[in-house]
Design a protein around this motif. Structure first.
Motif, PDB file in Angstrom:
ATOM      1  N   ASP A  41       1.002  -1.359   0.174  1.00 24.47           N
ATOM      2  CA  ASP A  41       0.122   0.191   0.200  1.00 24.47           C
ATOM      3  C   ASP A  41       1.345   1.468  -0.181  1.00 24.47           C
ATOM      4  N   SER A  42       2.252   1.549   0.739  1.00 21.20           N
ATOM      5  CA  SER A  42       2.831   2.511   0.625  1.00 21.20           C
ATOM      6  C   SER A  42       3.843   3.141  -0.872  1.00 21.20           C
ATOM      7  N   LEU A  43       3.898   1.255  -1.379  1.00 21.62           N
ATOM      8  CA  LEU A  43       4.480   1.485  -2.155  1.00 21.62           C
ATOM      9  C   LEU A  43       3.380   2.562  -3.279  1.00 21.62           C
ATOM     10  N   GLN A  44       2.210   2.073  -3.203  1.00 21.08           N
ATOM     11  CA  GLN A  44       1.396   2.434  -4.953  1.00 21.08           C
ATOM     12  C   GLN A  44       0.963   3.732  -4.460  1.00 21.08           C
ATOM     13  N   THR A  45       1.693   4.066  -2.688  1.00 17.85           N
ATOM     14  CA  THR A  45       1.219   5.565  -2.354  1.00 17.85           C
ATOM     15  C   THR A  45       2.508   6.193  -2.970  1.00 17.85           C
ATOM     16  N   VAL A  46       3.562   6.179  -2.613  1.00 15.21           N
ATOM     17  CA  VAL A  46       5.174   6.478  -3.404  1.00 15.21           C
ATOM     18  C   VAL A  46       4.782   7.066  -4.678  1.00 15.21           C
ATOM     19  N   CYS A  47       4.516   5.454  -5.505  1.00 12.38           N
ATOM     20  CA  CYS A  47       4.470   6.296  -7.094  1.00 12.38           C
ATOM     21  C   CYS A  47       4.052   6.649  -7.404  1.00 12.38           C
ATOM     22  N   GLU A  48       2.540   7.345  -6.404  1.00 13.20           N
ATOM     23  CA  GLU A  48       1.554   8.443  -7.281  1.00 13.20           C
ATOM     24  C   GLU A  48       2.152   9.265  -6.402  1.00 13.20           C
ATOM     25  N   LEU A 102       7.014  13.054  -0.922  1.00 14.27           N
ATOM     26  CA  LEU A 102       7.736  11.360  -1.007  1.00 14.27           C
ATOM     27  C   LEU A 102       8.537  10.858  -0.019  1.00 14.27           C
ATOM     28  N   LEU A 103       9.338  11.945   0.346  1.00 11.35           N
ATOM     29  CA  LEU A 103      10.621  11.644   1.305  1.00 11.35           C
ATOM     30  C   LEU A 103       9.920  12.167   2.541  1.00 11.35           C
ATOM     31  N   ALA A 104       9.322  12.719   3.159  1.00 15.63           N
ATOM     32  CA  ALA A 104       8.215  13.187   4.173  1.00 15.63           C
ATOM     33  C   ALA A 104       7.425  12.075   4.817  1.00 15.63           C
ATOM     34  N   TYR A 105       6.695  11.262   3.624  1.00 17.21           N
ATOM     35  CA  TYR A 105       5.887   9.477   3.859  1.00 17.21           C
ATOM     36  C   TYR A 105       7.108   8.882   3.978  1.00 17.21           C
ATOM     37  N   ILE A 128      10.624   1.471  -9.010  1.00 13.38           N
ATOM     38  CA  ILE A 128      10.856   2.582  -7.459  1.00 13.38           C
ATOM     39  C   ILE A 128      11.164   0.782  -6.033  1.00 13.38           C
ATOM     40  N   THR A 129      11.715   1.704  -5.060  1.00 11.71           N
ATOM     41  CA  THR A 129      11.939   0.507  -4.506  1.00 11.71           C
ATOM     42  C   THR A 129      11.891   1.017  -2.937  1.00 11.71           C
ATOM     43  N   LEU A 130      10.838  -0.186  -2.525  1.00 13.26           N
ATOM     44  CA  LEU A 130      10.859   0.090  -0.658  1.00 13.26           C
ATOM     45  C   LEU A 130      11.537  -0.619   0.165  1.00 13.26           C
ATOM     46  N   LYS A 131      11.845  -0.615   1.084  1.00 11.63           N
ATOM     47  CA  LYS A 131      12.139  -1.606   1.504  1.00 11.63           C
ATOM     48  C   LYS A 131      11.466  -1.092   3.542  1.00 11.63           C
ATOM     49  N   SER A 191       8.686  -3.347  -5.095  1.00 15.49           N
ATOM     50  CA  SER A 191       9.625  -2.998  -5.708  1.00 15.49           C
ATOM     51  C   SER A 191       8.370  -2.529  -6.863  1.00 15.49           C
ATOM     52  N   LYS A 192       7.937  -1.415  -8.153  1.00 15.41           N
ATOM     53  CA  LYS A 192       7.076  -0.913  -9.155  1.00 15.41           C
ATOM     54  C   LYS A 192       7.958  -0.338 -10.020  1.00 15.41           C
ATOM     55  N   THR A 193       7.767  -1.206 -11.268  1.00 16.97           N
ATOM     56  CA  THR A 193       8.157   0.010 -12.625  1.00 16.97           C
ATOM     57  C   THR A 193       7.259   1.002 -13.139  1.00 16.97           C
ATOM     58  N   ILE A 194       7.501   1.919 -13.446  1.00 17.17           N
ATOM     59  CA  ILE A 194       6.547   2.962 -13.640  1.00 17.17           C
ATOM     60  C   ILE A 194       6.911   3.581 -15.634  1.00 17.17           C
ATOM     61  N   TYR A 195       5.906   4.293 -16.133  1.00 18.54           N
ATOM     62  CA  TYR A 195       7.355   4.832 -17.176  1.00 18.54           C
ATOM     63  C   TYR A 195       6.518   6.660 -16.729  1.00 18.54           C
ATOM     64  N   ALA A 196       7.673   6.916 -16.648  1.00 18.57           N
ATOM     65  CA  ALA A 196       7.667   7.940 -16.097  1.00 18.57           C
ATOM     66  C   ALA A 196       7.854   9.665 -17.030  1.00 18.57           C
ATOM     67  N   GLY A 197       7.530   8.895 -18.451  1.00 21.09           N
ATOM     68  CA  GLY A 197       7.320   9.714 -20.216  1.00 21.09           C
ATOM     69  C   GLY A 197       5.908  10.558 -19.642  1.00 21.09           C
ATOM     70  N   ASP A 198       4.908   9.957 -20.022  1.00 20.52           N
ATOM     71  CA  ASP A 198       3.722  11.242 -19.878  1.00 20.52           C
ATOM     72  C   ASP A 198       3.018   9.796 -18.551  1.00 20.52           C
ATOM     73  N   ASN A 199       3.334   9.546 -17.892  1.00 22.13           N
ATOM     74  CA  ASN A 199       2.835   9.218 -16.158  1.00 22.13           C
ATOM     75  C   ASN A 199       1.833   7.754 -16.884  1.00 22.13           C
ATOM     76  N   ASP A 200       2.214   7.015 -17.528  1.00 23.86           N
ATOM     77  CA  ASP A 200       1.380   5.035 -17.403  1.00 23.86           C
ATOM     78  C   ASP A 200       1.956   4.600 -16.907  1.00 23.86           C
TER      79      ASP A 200
END
Length: 116
Positions: free
Chosen positions: A40-47, A57-60, A79-82, A105-114
């Motif tokens: 759940d935290s990974l989803q929040t961090v990705c958003e 993000l850093l505060a969270y 993005i990886t969280l431990k 961890s989750k890999t996201i496309y940074a180009g157009d936020n997909d």
């Protein structure tokens, strides 16, 4: 022959094993709940990352006591969280260690936020 005394002795012999099983099950349940919370935290961090809210993000991650890492390759960002989880059950802590480190961890496309 006194059957009540025999039952008491049998109960006393099996009690430590039963308590150990209960403590191990509680620790395993705690690890699974922490893994769900980490996802759940990974989803929040990705958003937060996709919305360019680096300060939040850093505060969270600091508030949730998470280790944050990001790696960029071309237009993809991984993005990886431990997180460390305390293990208290005697036998389980011998197998996993006193501090069990879980990772998501989750890999996201940074180009157009997909997402991918």
């Amino acid at each position: 022959m006194n059957e009540k005394g025999q039952a008491l002795v049998e109960f006393i012999l099996i009690l430590p094993v039963m308590l150990l099983v209960v403590v191990v099950l509680i620790d395993i349940g705690n690890i699974f709940m922490q893994k769900i919370n980490l996802n759940d935290s990974l989803q929040t961090v990705c958003e937060l990352y996709k919305n360019d809210n680096e300060k939040e993000l850093l505060a969270y991650t600091a508030k949730e006591n998470l280790q944050y890492d990001e790696k960029s390759v071309n237009d993809m960002v991984k993005i990886t969280l431990k997180k460390n989880v305390d293990v208290t059950a005697p036998i389980l802590s011998d197998v996993l260690g006193k501090k069990y480190t879980m990772e998501a961890s989750k890999t996201i496309y940074a180009g157009d936020n997909d997402e991918t």
